[in-house]
Scaffold this motif. Structure first.
Motif, PDB file in Angstrom:
ATOM      1  N   LYS A 182      42.740  37.697  41.902  1.00 38.94           N
ATOM      2  CA  LYS A 182      42.171  36.344  41.958  1.00 38.94           C
ATOM      3  C   LYS A 182      41.448  36.069  43.268  1.00 38.94           C
ATOM      4  O   LYS A 182      40.779  35.040  43.403  1.00 38.94           O
ATOM      5  CB  LYS A 182      43.280  35.316  41.770  1.00 38.94           C
ATOM      6  CG  LYS A 182      44.302  35.316  42.911  1.00 38.94           C
ATOM      7  CD  LYS A 182      45.379  34.275  42.676  1.00 38.94           C
ATOM      8  CE  LYS A 182      46.387  34.247  43.830  1.00 38.94           C
ATOM      9  NZ  LYS A 182      47.429  33.230  43.621  1.00 38.94           N
ATOM     10  N   ARG A 237      46.055  35.127  37.390  1.00 40.58           N
ATOM     11  CA  ARG A 237      46.602  36.420  37.003  1.00 40.58           C
ATOM     12  C   ARG A 237      45.634  37.058  35.986  1.00 40.58           C
ATOM     13  O   ARG A 237      44.573  36.533  35.724  1.00 40.58           O
ATOM     14  CB  ARG A 237      48.016  36.277  36.405  1.00 40.58           C
ATOM     15  CG  ARG A 237      48.081  35.386  35.162  1.00 40.58           C
ATOM     16  CD  ARG A 237      49.523  35.178  34.704  1.00 40.58           C
ATOM     17  NE  ARG A 237      50.162  36.427  34.317  1.00 40.58           N
ATOM     18  CZ  ARG A 237      50.126  36.902  33.070  1.00 40.58           C
ATOM     19  NH1 ARG A 237      49.484  36.245  32.124  1.00 40.58           N
ATOM     20  NH2 ARG A 237      50.741  38.028  32.769  1.00 40.58           N
ATOM     21  N   GLY A 238      46.018  38.178  35.457  1.00 46.26           N
ATOM     22  CA  GLY A 238      45.183  38.828  34.459  1.00 46.26           C
ATOM     23  C   GLY A 238      44.550  40.094  35.008  1.00 46.26           C
ATOM     24  O   GLY A 238      44.738  40.459  36.172  1.00 46.26           O
ATOM     25  N   ASN A 293      39.146  37.853  38.053  1.00 53.05           N
ATOM     26  CA  ASN A 293      40.428  38.567  38.142  1.00 53.05           C
ATOM     27  C   ASN A 293      40.140  40.061  38.254  1.00 53.05           C
ATOM     28  O   ASN A 293      40.264  40.812  37.289  1.00 53.05           O
ATOM     29  CB  ASN A 293      41.307  38.299  36.915  1.00 53.05           C
ATOM     30  CG  ASN A 293      41.997  36.953  36.960  1.00 53.05           C
ATOM     31  OD1 ASN A 293      42.768  36.673  37.866  1.00 53.05           O
ATOM     32  ND2 ASN A 293      41.712  36.119  35.980  1.00 53.05           N
ATOM     33  N   PHE A 336      42.200  41.224  30.377  1.00 50.79           N
ATOM     34  CA  PHE A 336      42.047  39.833  30.006  1.00 50.79           C
ATOM     35  C   PHE A 336      41.931  39.011  31.278  1.00 50.79           C
ATOM     36  O   PHE A 336      42.298  39.449  32.362  1.00 50.79           O
ATOM     37  CB  PHE A 336      43.240  39.347  29.181  1.00 50.79           C
ATOM     38  CG  PHE A 336      44.555  39.381  29.920  1.00 50.79           C
ATOM     39  CD1 PHE A 336      45.049  38.246  30.527  1.00 50.79           C
ATOM     40  CD2 PHE A 336      45.284  40.563  30.014  1.00 50.79           C
ATOM     41  CE1 PHE A 336      46.256  38.279  31.229  1.00 50.79           C
ATOM     42  CE2 PHE A 336      46.489  40.603  30.700  1.00 50.79           C
ATOM     43  CZ  PHE A 336      46.978  39.458  31.308  1.00 50.79           C
ATOM     44  N   GLU A 337      41.414  37.796  31.161  1.00 49.73           N
ATOM     45  CA  GLU A 337      41.331  36.872  32.291  1.00 49.73           C
ATOM     46  C   GLU A 337      42.235  35.682  32.024  1.00 49.73           C
ATOM     47  O   GLU A 337      42.289  35.148  30.926  1.00 49.73           O
ATOM     48  CB  GLU A 337      39.888  36.396  32.501  1.00 49.73           C
ATOM     49  CG  GLU A 337      39.025  37.402  33.234  1.00 49.73           C
ATOM     50  CD  GLU A 337      37.947  36.737  34.055  1.00 49.73           C
ATOM     51  OE1 GLU A 337      38.225  36.374  35.215  1.00 49.73           O
ATOM     52  OE2 GLU A 337      36.837  36.572  33.547  1.00 49.73           O
ATOM     53  N   GLN A 338      42.920  35.264  33.076  1.00 48.60           N
ATOM     54  CA  GLN A 338      43.791  34.101  32.992  1.00 48.60           C
ATOM     55  C   GLN A 338      43.954  33.551  34.399  1.00 48.60           C
ATOM     56  O   GLN A 338      43.956  34.312  35.369  1.00 48.60           O
ATOM     57  CB  GLN A 338      45.141  34.486  32.384  1.00 48.60           C
ATOM     58  CG  GLN A 338      46.051  33.304  32.081  1.00 48.60           C
ATOM     59  CD  GLN A 338      47.281  33.741  31.290  1.00 48.60           C
ATOM     60  OE1 GLN A 338      47.210  34.625  30.461  1.00 48.60           O
ATOM     61  NE2 GLN A 338      48.409  33.124  31.586  1.00 48.60           N
ATOM     62  N   ALA A 339      44.108  32.247  34.516  1.00 47.33           N
ATOM     63  CA  ALA A 339      44.182  31.622  35.832  1.00 47.33           C
ATOM     64  C   ALA A 339      45.261  32.265  36.691  1.00 47.33           C
ATOM     65  O   ALA A 339      46.421  32.360  36.279  1.00 47.33           O
ATOM     66  CB  ALA A 339      44.444  30.129  35.678  1.00 47.33           C
TER      67      ALA A 339
END
Length: 223
Positions: free
Chosen positions: A104, A143-144, A122, A138-141
């Protein structure tokens, strides 16, 4: 009388053989010379070429700050004789792994002539995680896993003398609170508590690669 008859049969028998031979020769058709004519031909050709040139491949970010993206751009031109595909290849494994360790804390975007081909907030490939796995990209706030890969196509079927460009936009994430030194030092300096020697290099080496239409270049680390 009997002798005369036998001689007559013999004469007739010989005549029969002669007739048969004559008929066989007639069936074979005429023999001897015949007319002919020839036209000479030749096959010629020349090789095509796949070539790409760039006037400015040495790029640099200056005084990067968190949340403030900078963009650098390199041009390219098809200087060959055939249409071609154009790719960007990140050919240094250690440098690629270093940028993909930011997670991040790094945002990176690649565009080919203005068209986005990659973007991530990410930058994580799982290589330096304890589990050594992302379990899928994958992308995630906060993390990811959405790492920069080895190659991306920038142009398809680019005609001879046509031009394009590749741009690289980077920003440190807003979560970054400190940092110093050169951008993207590699190899990564720590992993599981093990210290590595001083950085062997910094930056992100790349290649602009032209290929025949429909073909992809080799993987990172192969020049």
């Amino acid at each position: 009388m009997k002798l005369m008859l036998n001689r007559k049969k013999a004469i007739i028998g010989a005549g029969g053989v002669a007739v048969a031979l004559t008929m066989a020769l007639a069936a074979l058709g005429p023999t001897g010379a015949y007319f002919t004519d020839t036209e000479q031909g030749n096959i010629t050709g020349n090789l095509g070429s796949i070539e790409v040139t760039s006037e400015n491949t040495e790029l640099a970010y200056t005084n990067l700050l968190p949340g403030e993206p900078q963009t650098v751009t390199a041009d390219f031109k098809n200087t060959g004789t055939n249409n071609q595909d154009v790719w960007v290849v990140f050919n240094n494994v250690d440098a690629l792994r270093a940028i993909n360790n930011l997670g991040k804390y790094g945002n990176f975007t690649v565009k080919g002539s203005g068209t986005e081909v990659f973007s991530s907030t990410n930058l994580q490939d799982g290589e330096w995680r304890a589990t050594n796995s992302c379990g899928g990209f994958f992308e995630q706030a906060n993390r990811g896993c959405w790492p920069l890969l080895e190659k991306y196509q920038l142009a398809s079927n680019l005609a001879p003398q046509a031009t394009g460009d590749v741009s690289f936009t980077f920003a440190y994430g807003a979560a970054m609170t400190s940092g110093a030194g050169a951008w993207n030092q590699y190899p990564v300096q720590y992993h599981g508590g093990t210290e590595f020697p001083a950085a062997a290099g910094y930056g992100l080496p790349y290649q602009i690669v032209a290929t025949q239409v429909g073909h992809a270049p080799g993987v990172a680390g192969v020049n």
